[in-house]
Design an enzyme around this catalytic site. Structure first.
Site, PDB file in Angstrom:
ATOM      1  CG  HIS A   1      19.352   1.381 -17.014  1.00 43.58           C
ATOM      2  ND1 HIS A   1      18.716   1.954 -18.085  1.00 43.58           N
ATOM      3  CD2 HIS A   1      18.479   1.500 -15.971  1.00 43.58           C
ATOM      4  CE1 HIS A   1      17.526   2.395 -17.718  1.00 43.58           C
ATOM      5  NE2 HIS A   1      17.365   2.132 -16.448  1.00 43.58           N
TER       6      HIS A   1
ATOM      7  CB  ALA B   1      24.285  18.662 -26.599  1.00 43.35           C
TER       8      ALA B   1
END
Ligand SMILES: [Zn+2]
Length: 167
Positions: A44, A153
Site C-alpha cells: 500500500h 503475538a
C-alpha cells in the site's frame, strides 16, 4: 496485534533467514525497516516517500509535500507514495507472486478478509507452502492454513520463529 511485536519478530526472522525472507505488509510506516527488516514489500506504499506521476520515480520524502514539489528526474508533479482507495496495490505483478512460491507462508495479525492480501494464502498453498496463521483469533480465511497459533503475538511469535528457523 501491536505492530511493535510484528516488527521485532520480522527483524528476528530477517536476521535468521537473511535473503530468504520476504515480508509483505499493508502498513505504510517504516517500523519494519526501523526494526531491521530489509526485503519489505509495502503493497500500500510508503508514507515517507514521494512518487512522480509522470515517470514513476520514487524518492525519500520526510516532510510535508506541496503542490510545487517537482520530480528531480523529469520535473513532473510529485504525489505521496501511497495507494489511495480504488488504486491497485504495488508488487502484485511480479514480486508478490514470486514470494508466494515460498516453502513457508506465515500470516501475522490480519483479519483475512481484505483482498488481495486475504487471497495470498491460497496462492502460497497452491505452490505447496506450509501455511501458518498467527493471530489473536482465527481469521476470515482460517480454513486455508495448515497451522494456527492463537494468542498474543508477544508470547506466541518468538516460539513460532524458533520453530520455523529450527525446522
Ligand atoms: Zn519524474
Amino acid at each position: 496485534m501491536r505492530s511493535g511485536d510484528t516488527t521485532v519478530t520480522g527483524a528476528e526472522l530477517a536476521r535468521l533467514l537473511g535473503d530468504r525472507l520476504v515480508l509483505i505488509t499493508q502498513n505504510v510506516d517504516d517500523l519494519h525497516e526501523r526494526g531491521g527488516s530489509r526485503a519489505v514489500l509495502h503493497m500500500h506504499g510508503e508514507l515517507l516517500k514521494a512518487r512522480c506521476v509522470e515517470c514513476g520515480d520514487v524518492v525519500s520524502c520526510e516532510r510535508d509535500m506541496t503542490l510545487s514539489d517537482a520530480c528531480g528526474a523529469c520535473a513532473g508533479r510529485m504525489r505521496p507514495h501511497i495507494v489511495w482507495f480504488e488504486e491497485v496495490p504495488f508488487y502484485l505483478d511480479e514480486e508478490i507472486p514470486r514470494a508466494l512460491q515460498a516453502e513457508v507462508f506465515l500470516s501475522i495479525g490480519t483479519s483475512g478478509s481484505v483482498y488481495p492480501a486475504a487471497g495470498m494464502v491460497v496462492e502460497a498453498k497452491r505452490h505447496g507452502a506450509v501455511t501458518i496463521e498467527a493471530n489473536l483469533e482465527p481469521s476470515g480465511n482460517a480454513r486455508w492454513f495448515d497451522h494456527q497459533v492463537l494468542g498474543p503475538a508477544g508470547t506466541t511469535l518468538p516460539e513460532l520463529v524458533a520453530e520455523i528457523v529450527g525446522a
